[in-house]
Each structure stands twice: as structure tokens, then as C-alpha cells.
Design an enzyme around this catalytic site. Sequence first.
Site, short mmCIF file in Angstrom:
data_model
loop_
_atom_site.label_atom_id
_atom_site.label_comp_id
_atom_site.label_asym_id
_atom_site.label_seq_id
_atom_site.Cartn_x
_atom_site.Cartn_y
_atom_site.Cartn_z
N TYR A 1 -1.27 15.74 34.26
CA TYR A 1 -1.78 14.37 34.46
C TYR A 1 -3.31 14.28 34.53
CZ TYR A 1 3.13 13.60 35.51
OH TYR A 1 4.49 13.55 35.42
N GLU A 18 5.67 -0.50 28.61
CA GLU A 18 5.86 0.70 29.44
C GLU A 18 4.79 1.72 29.06
OE1 GLU A 18 9.60 2.39 28.38
OE2 GLU A 18 9.50 4.01 29.84
N ALA A 47 8.78 8.34 37.94
CA ALA A 47 10.12 8.96 37.96
C ALA A 47 11.24 7.93 37.85
CB ALA A 47 10.29 9.79 39.23
N ASN A 59 4.02 1.60 34.54
CA ASN A 59 4.34 3.02 34.47
C ASN A 59 5.31 3.26 35.62
OD1 ASN A 59 4.61 5.76 34.57
ND2 ASN A 59 2.42 6.22 34.33
N HIS A 105 3.32 5.81 29.85
CA HIS A 105 3.40 7.12 30.49
C HIS A 105 2.16 7.92 30.12
CE1 HIS A 105 7.46 6.36 31.68
NE2 HIS A 105 7.70 5.92 30.47
N PRO A 153 6.09 5.78 41.68
CA PRO A 153 5.93 6.84 42.66
C PRO A 153 5.07 8.02 42.20
CG PRO A 153 8.18 6.76 41.80
CD PRO A 153 7.50 5.50 41.36
N ASN A 154 4.28 8.47 43.13
CA ASN A 154 3.43 9.66 42.97
C ASN A 154 2.21 9.44 42.07
OD1 ASN A 154 5.08 11.46 44.61
ND2 ASN A 154 6.59 11.24 42.97
N ASP A 168 16.69 -4.22 35.42
CA ASP A 168 17.27 -5.55 35.63
C ASP A 168 16.22 -6.56 36.11
OD1 ASP A 168 19.73 -4.71 34.82
OD2 ASP A 168 20.62 -4.60 36.82
N ARG A 198 8.62 16.96 27.21
CA ARG A 198 8.82 17.59 28.51
C ARG A 198 10.32 17.83 28.74
NH1 ARG A 198 5.49 14.44 32.90
NH2 ARG A 198 6.06 16.32 34.07
N ARG A 247 -1.85 15.86 41.89
CA ARG A 247 -0.57 16.36 41.39
C ARG A 247 -0.71 16.95 39.97
NH1 ARG A 247 3.03 11.35 38.92
NH2 ARG A 247 4.61 12.98 38.96
C1 DQA Z 1 5.13 9.69 34.05
C2 DQA Z 1 6.24 10.58 33.47
C3 DQA Z 1 7.45 10.64 34.41
O1 DQA Z 1 8.46 11.46 33.85
C4 DQA Z 1 7.04 11.23 35.74
O2 DQA Z 1 8.13 11.21 36.64
C5 DQA Z 1 5.85 10.56 36.33
C6 DQA Z 1 4.76 10.12 35.45
C7 DQA Z 1 3.86 9.72 33.18
O3 DQA Z 1 2.98 8.87 33.42
O4 DQA Z 1 3.71 10.59 32.32
O5 DQA Z 1 5.71 10.48 37.55
O6 DQA Z 1 5.60 8.35 34.06
#
Ligand code: DQA
Length: 148
Positions: A22, A97, A76, A73, A99, A9-10, A86, A106, A17
Site C-alpha cells: 500500500y 469502487e 476488506a 474503497n 482499490h 477498514p484499516n 445493498d 493477489r 500497514r
Molecule cells: C484494498 C484491497 C483489499 O483486498 C484489502 O482488504 C484492503 C485494501 C486496496 O485498496 O487495495 O484493505 O481495498
Amino acid sequence: MKLLIINGPNLNMLGIREKNIYGTETYEGLLNYLREVCEAEGIEASFFQSNHEGAIVDEIQKAYGVMDGIVINPAAYTHTSVAILDALKAVNLPACEVHLSNIYEREEFRHHSYISAACLKTFYGMGFAGYREAILFLRDHCLKEMST
Ligand code: DQA
């Protein structure tokens, strides 16, 4: 080698954003970067972005028997989603993973990842380059598996 690259998301709002966290590159910019990385490595990549937890679970399930690995990624959902954890455990594909930001520097609620338990490695705080590292890690991992 086929990789599924999932963004949660996002992340479609990259470039808009919280630019101080980011950066100014857009989601389309991220996809272009990833297409270049995969092309250079001879990796076939499939990209998926969703703001919905269930849609991400569905996409992970679809990867079973089709993909060789998953880069995710979870955004949230990293900090909340047992369902995504799962799903990754269910398909049991090698996964990494990613980020963009350093989640450990943070807010405290970002320090814990449910997803890490189903991933071979987590790359964080490296911006777009973290995805490249994850792709190369999975490439090396799959090559090793094939030779044993
Ligand atoms: C994120 C870090 C997460 O905490 C956050 O909610 C995101 C982006 C990152 O890429 O740094 O949406 O996954």
C-alpha cells in the site's frame, strides 16, 4: 457537485500497514491528495473512514438526496459485504469502487468484489491515482446526465 469518498477498514493505517503493498503515504496524505484533486475540479467532497460495516452502511444511506455520487474503497468489506452492496443499490447514486492494489494479482479471495455490482466502474492497482480517476469519471458521468 458533491461527492462522498468512503474508505473502509484499516485504510486509516496507510503508511504503517503492509508498505510493500500500500506504500508509505499515510491516510492523512491520501486526504490531502484528494482535497487537492477535488479543489482543482471544483468538487465539494466529504470524507468518511470507518472500520465498521454498519457505520459505512449508515453513511451511504445519509448520502441519499444529499450527494451526487460516491467513491468507495470498501477495503476488506469488498470481498464480504452484501450489506454495503445493498446500501449502494438502495441509494442508487452513481458510484465508483477503488482499490489501491491490484486485487486481481493477489490472493484468490480478493478477486471477487460484492461491491462492483453497484458501481459504474472499478479502479484498481493505481495507488492514490485510482481515486482521482474515479472522481473524474463521476464528474464526467454527472455532467453527461445533466445535459440529457
Ligand atoms: C484494498 C484491497 C483489499 O483486498 C484489502 O482488504 C484492503 C485494501 C486496496 O485498496 O487495495 O484493505 O481495498
